[in-house]
Design a protein around this motif. Structure first.
Motif, PDB file in Angstrom:
ATOM      1  N   PHE A 196     -38.592 -13.066-101.364  1.00  0.00           N
ATOM      2  CA  PHE A 196     -37.929 -12.965-100.531  1.00  0.00           C
ATOM      3  C   PHE A 196     -37.710 -11.507 -99.856  1.00  0.00           C
ATOM      4  O   PHE A 196     -37.972 -11.724 -98.766  1.00  0.00           O
ATOM      5  N   LEU A 197     -37.596 -10.901-100.657  1.00  0.00           N
ATOM      6  CA  LEU A 197     -36.584  -9.300-100.551  1.00  0.00           C
ATOM      7  C   LEU A 197     -37.931  -8.810 -99.467  1.00  0.00           C
ATOM      8  O   LEU A 197     -37.472  -8.454 -98.383  1.00  0.00           O
ATOM      9  N   PRO A 198     -38.341  -8.391 -99.605  1.00  0.00           N
ATOM     10  CA  PRO A 198     -39.645  -7.894 -98.866  1.00  0.00           C
ATOM     11  C   PRO A 198     -39.866  -8.310 -98.010  1.00  0.00           C
ATOM     12  O   PRO A 198     -40.333  -8.222 -96.109  1.00  0.00           O
ATOM     13  N   GLY A 199     -39.814  -9.648 -97.337  1.00  0.00           N
ATOM     14  CA  GLY A 199     -39.333 -10.185 -95.582  1.00  0.00           C
ATOM     15  C   GLY A 199     -38.611 -10.228 -95.357  1.00  0.00           C
ATOM     16  O   GLY A 199     -38.607 -10.062 -93.868  1.00  0.00           O
ATOM     17  N   LYS A 200     -37.254  -9.273 -94.820  1.00  0.00           N
ATOM     18  CA  LYS A 200     -36.536  -8.359 -94.730  1.00  0.00           C
ATOM     19  C   LYS A 200     -37.575  -7.120 -93.981  1.00  0.00           C
ATOM     20  O   LYS A 200     -37.135  -7.060 -92.466  1.00  0.00           O
ATOM     21  N   LEU A 201     -38.055  -6.805 -94.489  1.00  0.00           N
ATOM     22  CA  LEU A 201     -39.584  -5.972 -93.875  1.00  0.00           C
ATOM     23  C   LEU A 201     -39.662  -5.874 -91.627  1.00  0.00           C
ATOM     24  O   LEU A 201     -39.803  -5.347 -90.992  1.00  0.00           O
ATOM     25  N   SER A 202     -40.105  -7.562 -91.859  1.00  0.00           N
ATOM     26  CA  SER A 202     -40.979  -8.024 -90.639  1.00  0.00           C
ATOM     27  C   SER A 202     -39.705  -7.244 -89.483  1.00  0.00           C
ATOM     28  O   SER A 202     -39.886  -7.650 -88.210  1.00  0.00           O
ATOM     29  N   SER A 203     -38.135  -7.657 -89.996  1.00  0.00           N
ATOM     30  CA  SER A 203     -37.011  -7.147 -88.374  1.00  0.00           C
ATOM     31  C   SER A 203     -37.013  -6.244 -88.286  1.00  0.00           C
ATOM     32  O   SER A 203     -36.272  -6.221 -87.454  1.00  0.00           O
ATOM     33  N   LEU A 204     -37.050  -5.119 -89.600  1.00  0.00           N
ATOM     34  CA  LEU A 204     -36.293  -4.233 -89.916  1.00  0.00           C
ATOM     35  C   LEU A 204     -37.428  -2.812 -88.907  1.00  0.00           C
ATOM     36  O   LEU A 204     -37.194  -1.707 -88.370  1.00  0.00           O
ATOM     37  N   LEU A 205     -39.100  -2.876 -88.652  1.00  0.00           N
ATOM     38  CA  LEU A 205     -39.661  -2.189 -88.955  1.00  0.00           C
ATOM     39  C   LEU A 205     -39.783  -1.686 -87.295  1.00  0.00           C
ATOM     40  O   LEU A 205     -40.407  -2.461 -87.573  1.00  0.00           O
ATOM     41  N   PRO A 206     -40.586  -0.762 -87.152  1.00  0.00           N
ATOM     42  CA  PRO A 206     -41.276  -0.107 -86.016  1.00  0.00           C
ATOM     43  C   PRO A 206     -42.567  -1.349 -85.995  1.00  0.00           C
ATOM     44  O   PRO A 206     -42.982  -1.690 -86.569  1.00  0.00           O
ATOM     45  N   GLU A 207     -43.068  -1.523 -84.550  1.00  0.00           N
ATOM     46  CA  GLU A 207     -44.006  -2.149 -84.281  1.00  0.00           C
ATOM     47  C   GLU A 207     -45.249  -1.618 -84.693  1.00  0.00           C
ATOM     48  O   GLU A 207     -45.642   0.234 -85.043  1.00  0.00           O
ATOM     49  N   GLY A 208     -45.261  -2.497 -85.703  1.00  0.00           N
ATOM     50  CA  GLY A 208     -47.117  -1.252 -86.271  1.00  0.00           C
ATOM     51  C   GLY A 208     -47.732  -2.306 -87.508  1.00  0.00           C
ATOM     52  O   GLY A 208     -47.366  -4.043 -87.717  1.00  0.00           O
ATOM     53  N   THR A 209     -48.527  -1.969 -88.064  1.00  0.00           N
ATOM     54  CA  THR A 209     -48.899  -3.046 -89.266  1.00  0.00           C
ATOM     55  C   THR A 209     -49.000  -2.037 -90.340  1.00  0.00           C
ATOM     56  O   THR A 209     -49.708  -1.329 -90.174  1.00  0.00           O
TER      57      THR A 209
END
Length: 460
Positions: free
Chosen positions: A79-92
């Motif tokens: 699940f480690l990549p799941g951190k990114l959805s709350s960290l990254l700037p808005e976008g796709t």
């Protein structure tokens, strides 16, 4: 239909380079010079869970580097990549390099973006992921939406989710999937022989009830889910200390897990005859509360001496399990936030499970690891049955100061005799701290693994 945080494609999506410390130098060497220099200046080395926003030559975002666990890491988290959805700037975004398990990485992306916003609005942002090749986006969506809905239930305080609120959530789910629904409320529980559900819940201003949902062909394999629905647990007359009551809104986490699994099963149209039984009560205190030393009659016909009113979950489950057992189902699964002893033994992240079906036990252990929904088998150690002995009744509802999770499971086992297989999960239903894909707060445990198991058993 895909989850709003997933996209089938997007030509303008930004790349995410997934790497570990060994593979990062090769990946970095293929990036534009500006990005390489920036990563080096940030001393980014792709350590697990770290990320680096990489600029292009104009200072715009070129993409993202993210560190993974090494393939041989003992504690690798898919699940480690799941951190990114709350960290990254808005976008796709898109995974430019392949995740170790693309399906779990995608699911974690969605689950990690969950937040409970009913009482406090947060500044929202939309961080979408292009669906990786080979990932079943509809199934990921189905799982993620079921988990989010049940997390909401666990997070909702009892002021807005009493036994009637649990019923409303179950009824809404039944209506959405075209399932049959009934609820036995208040004194009707006595008339229809559910005396222990009534006894535990009668002290509350909101009447106790047994929620009963059925779905699927009558001739299909019978799968029955039972979920503990204690909307709040004061401990009854054996009242809990104040600190122990702070999280007792989550004592209906078993019912939330059962509803999440039911949502997945019905959404996938698995060919089973599904039944969901939720005894929903509030273990409150008033003049008519059940007492230590009381002897209760049960649906099964066994008499139960009350050693402690704070061991109420097993009482309501017992009546529901007895009803489930009357149909001789192929499989009975119960979920319950049942004992603190389970957390002492295994901690909050690894719920124990109990079954005497060796094939089922092996399947559960395998699927738990495969879908990152881990559990651990503990024994139904029958010599401990004597710890439940009563001088005045067939059984006591408590088993003494030791082996508390085991004796609770043994108590429940006395109410299941005809089902071909039965498994009991003693879950925590809460994340004490945020981890990738698992924000702090209410959690759904063991439902995803059982969904994966049932899909493999029965297909679609």
């Amino acid at each position: 239909m895909l989850h709003p945080l997933l996209a089938a494609s997007d030509s303008a999506s930004l790349p995410i380079w997934l790497a570990d410390e060994k593979t990062w130098p090769e990946i970095a060497g293929k990036l534009p010079a500006q990005a390489q220099a920036f990563a080096k200046a940030q001393t980014f080395e792709a350590k697990a869970g770290t990320h680096c926003l990489l600029p292009d030559g104009d200072g715009n975002l070129l993409g993202v580097a993210f560190g993974l666990d090494a393939p041989d890491a003992k504690r690798a988290d898919p699940f480690l990549p799941g951190k990114l959805s709350s960290l990254l700037p808005e976008g796709t975004y898109r995974f430019e390099t392949t995740a170790p398990d693309p399906t779990l990485a995608t699911l974690a992306w969605v689950l990690g973006a969950y937040s409970f916003d009913r009482y406090r609005k947060r500044s929202g942002k939309t961080v979408r992921l292009v669906l990786p090749a080979g990932v079943d986006g509809e199934d990921v969506t189905r799982i993620a939406e079921a988990v989010a809905a049940s997390r909401d239930l666990v997070n909702t305080p009892t002021s807005d989710l009493g036994p009637d609120g649990i019923e409303a959530a179950a009824r809404k789910l039944a209506d959405r999937h075209g399932a049959a629904f009934r609820s036995i409320v208040g004194d009707d529980l006595l008339a229809q022989n559910f005396p222990m559900i009534h006894a535990v819940g009668r002290a509350s201003a909101t009447p106790p009830r047994l929620i009963d949902l059925t779905w699927g062909r009558a001739d299909a394999p019978r799968v029955t889910l039972v979920g503990k629905g204690v909307a709040f647990d004061t401990g009854g007359l054996d009242i809990k200390p104040a600190a122990s009551m702070l999280m007792m809104r989550k004592d209906m986490g078993g019912s939330a897990a059962a509803l999440a699994l039911a949502d997945m099963i019905m959404g996938a149209k698995l060919p089973v005859r599904l039944r969901v039984l939720i005894p929903a009560v509030e273990n409150s205190i008033s003049a008519n509360a059940f007492r230590p030393g009381d002897i209760l009659h049960s649906r099964k016909g066994l008499t139960v001496e009350i050693g402690n009113t704070d061991a109420e979950g097993r009482l309501i489950l017992a009546d529901a399990l007895a009803l489930a057992d009357e149909e001789n189902p192929d499989l009975v699964v119960d979920f319950a936030t049942l004992t603190g002893a389970a957390r002492v033994a295994l901690g909050p992240e690894l719920p124990p499970f109990y079954t005497e079906d060796e094939t089922l036990a092996a399947e559960i252990a395998r699927e738990g690891l495969a879908v990152n929904d881990p559990v651990w088998r503990l024994p139904l150690w029958h010599p401990y049955q004597s710890l439940l002995d009563s001088k005045y009744a067939d059984v006591n509802n408590t088993g003494g100061p030791m082996a508390g999770s085991v004796t609770a499971a043994l108590f429940l086992s006395r109410f299941v005799s005809a089902a071909r297989a039965w498994v009991h999960f003693d879950i925590f239903a809460w994340n004490s701290a945020t981890r990738p894909g698992r924000p702090e707060g209410g959690e759904v445990q063991a439902a995803r693994l059982m969904y994966s198991l049932l899909k493999k058993r029965y297909g679609s």
